[in-house]
Write an enzyme that holds these catalytic residues in place. Structure first.
Site, PDB file in Angstrom:
ATOM      1  N   SER A  62     -11.489   3.778  -8.064  1.00 31.86           N
ATOM      2  CA  SER A  62     -10.224   4.232  -8.648  1.00 31.86           C
ATOM      3  C   SER A  62     -10.076   5.754  -8.710  1.00 31.86           C
ATOM      4  O   SER A  62      -9.030   6.246  -9.138  1.00 31.86           O
ATOM      5  CB  SER A  62     -10.053   3.653 -10.064  1.00 31.86           C
ATOM      6  OG  SER A  62      -9.669   2.294  -9.984  1.00 31.86           O
ATOM      7  N   LYS A  65      -6.953   7.048  -7.233  1.00 27.34           N
ATOM      8  CA  LYS A  65      -5.679   7.196  -7.940  1.00 27.34           C
ATOM      9  C   LYS A  65      -5.366   8.650  -8.287  1.00 27.34           C
ATOM     10  O   LYS A  65      -4.228   8.961  -8.670  1.00 27.34           O
ATOM     11  CB  LYS A  65      -5.678   6.345  -9.212  1.00 27.34           C
ATOM     12  CG  LYS A  65      -5.763   4.836  -8.939  1.00 27.34           C
ATOM     13  CD  LYS A  65      -5.642   4.034 -10.224  1.00 27.34           C
ATOM     14  CE  LYS A  65      -5.708   2.532  -9.963  1.00 27.34           C
ATOM     15  NZ  LYS A  65      -7.070   2.011  -9.994  1.00 27.34           N
ATOM     16  N   SER A 122      -5.682   2.811 -15.654  1.00 29.98           N
ATOM     17  CA  SER A 122      -6.145   2.609 -14.272  1.00 29.98           C
ATOM     18  C   SER A 122      -5.518   1.367 -13.662  1.00 29.98           C
ATOM     19  O   SER A 122      -6.153   0.644 -12.878  1.00 29.98           O
ATOM     20  CB  SER A 122      -7.675   2.515 -14.208  1.00 29.98           C
ATOM     21  OG  SER A 122      -8.144   2.728 -12.895  1.00 29.98           O
ATOM     22  N   LYS A 224     -10.615  11.003 -14.403  1.00 23.01           N
ATOM     23  CA  LYS A 224     -10.425   9.636 -13.918  1.00 23.01           C
ATOM     24  C   LYS A 224     -11.754   8.947 -13.696  1.00 23.01           C
ATOM     25  O   LYS A 224     -12.687   9.531 -13.160  1.00 23.01           O
ATOM     26  CB  LYS A 224      -9.632   9.667 -12.602  1.00 23.01           C
ATOM     27  CG  LYS A 224      -9.192   8.284 -12.115  1.00 23.01           C
ATOM     28  CD  LYS A 224      -8.097   7.728 -12.988  1.00 23.01           C
ATOM     29  CE  LYS A 224      -7.827   6.260 -12.711  1.00 23.01           C
ATOM     30  NZ  LYS A 224      -8.911   5.382 -13.253  1.00 23.01           N
TER      31      LYS A 224
END
Length: 381
Positions: A62, A65, A122, A224
């Site tokens: 992730s 992202k 997320s 993140k």
């Protein structure tokens, strides 16, 4: 300890032939990190303070992202999208596996809520919904992500989707992820504030930000997490203490606690042994240079952007900087023309060179001005 006194002690020890630990304390090796790849970088200068396998292609999970958000923010900055726009949630977005914002299929959700769902929770469903809204399909949006990656110099990165779910030919590196994160922070400081939000409620479901450092260190304000079975546990963290902002990237750790612990160890190492200083403000004159045959006789010169340096802690007094200017510049001079180089040194070592540009234009002067300056130049030569 005052710098002049330290300099005196250093000089005395040097003349006496006595080793002096105060002169320049050695910087130890970075902490041991249990990751497949990691990197610690100063955001303002791009200087890498620690790294291991930073150019190895790994699954980003992730962390993908970050680029998804960057691409969305670029669309918003270009006026093609607004936070209030409503996005239709497709069945594909609704069915996307993994972490989610729990969007309802067929519902319309604001871009603002989708961004919060993607960044804080997320949410894979939110990521796909945004991608489809902007580019028509997730695959087309991945092409947009790759175009941005190339422009930012992330040459060891290739995206296949907007979520980071495992896919063939979907990869990045710790170095590239750090560059993308730094670009997002630099270009979109207001949007970046979303990354420090600790929880977000959508559809009456409250989810907490998985970045544990937000709850442990109040200087950490992003960024993140990521996890898949193949990628392991990953984390991009950013913290600001004083004028110094550091970005750490750890990829492929064994658990959520390890990625948090290792990231904090890297950040503390960087802040403990290095310091960052802003030497010049962007678009503020450093010097005025003589211009021949122009409507004005001088032009203000300075850097386009703020000039920072990263140096070992305690060596600020050793910094020096000067302008290496282009001689005998003649009009016309356009705003932005390079007229020299700002050279920064630490002791006897040159550590940074920054273009110095004209901050104003200088049109060509009239016939009389050009004639007078030509005569002066002739006598000077």
């Amino acid at each position: 300890m005052k710098a002049p006194f330290l300099a005196f002690i250093t000089l005395f020890a040097t003349l006496a032939g006595i080793p002096c630990a105060l002169a320049q304390a050695p910087i130890p090796e970075p902490p041991t990190i249990g990751a497949k790849g990691f990197l610690l970088m100063d955001h303002n200068t791009g200087m890498v303070l620690a790294e291991s396998n930073a150019d190895e292609r790994l699954e980003p999970a992730s962390l993908t992202k970050i680029m998804t958000a960057y691409a969305v923010f670029r669309e918003m900055a270009a006026g093609k999208l607004s936070a209030d726009d409503e996005v239709l949630v497709s069945e594909k977005a609704w069915r996307t596996e993994g972490s989610r914002t729990f969007l309802d299929v067929g519902s319309r959700v604001s871009v603002d809520n989708l961004l919060m769902g993607m960044i804080v929770q997320s949410g894979n469903d939110a990521s796909v919904a945004l991608a489809e809204h902007i580019a028509g399909s997730e695959a087309a949006f991945a092409g947009l992500m790759n175009a941005h990656a190339r422009r930012l110099g992330a040459t060891n990165t290739h995206f296949v989707n907007a979520t980071g779910l495992p896919a063939e030919d979907h990869y990045s590196t710790a170095r590239d992820i750090a560059s993308i994160a730094s670009a997002l922070i630099q270009e979109f400081p207001e949007q970046y504030k979303r990354y420090k939000v600790k929880e977000f409620v959508y559809n009456d479901i409250k989810q907490t930000n998985r970045n544990r450092l937000l709850f442990r260190d109040d200087t950490v304000d992003g960024m993140k997490t990521g996890y898949t079975a193949a990628a392991g546990y990953c984390l991009v963290a950013s913290a600001k203490r004083g004028e110094m902002r550091l970005i750490s990237v750890v990829m492929g750790t064994s658990g959520p606690e390890q990625r948090a612990r290792d990231s904090l160890a890297l950040l503390n190492y960087g802040f403990r042994f290095y310091e960052s200083h802003r030497l010049y403000d962007g678009r503020v004159p450093v010097q005025r240079l003589r211009v021949w045959k122009g409507q004005q006789t001088e032009v203000p010169v300075g850097p386009q952007q703020d000039v920072y340096v990263t140096i070992p802690r305690g060596r600020y007094e050793e910094l020096s900087a000067g302008l290496d200017a282009v001689p005998d510049r003649e009009a016309p001079v356009a705003q932005g023309d390079r007229l020299g180089t700002i050279v920064v040194s630490l002791g006897d070592e040159e550590i940074r060179r920054v273009p110095a540009v004209a901050l104003e234009e200088v049109p060509a002067g009239n016939l009389w001005r050009r004639l007078v300056d030509s005569i002066i130049q002739l006598f000077r030569s």
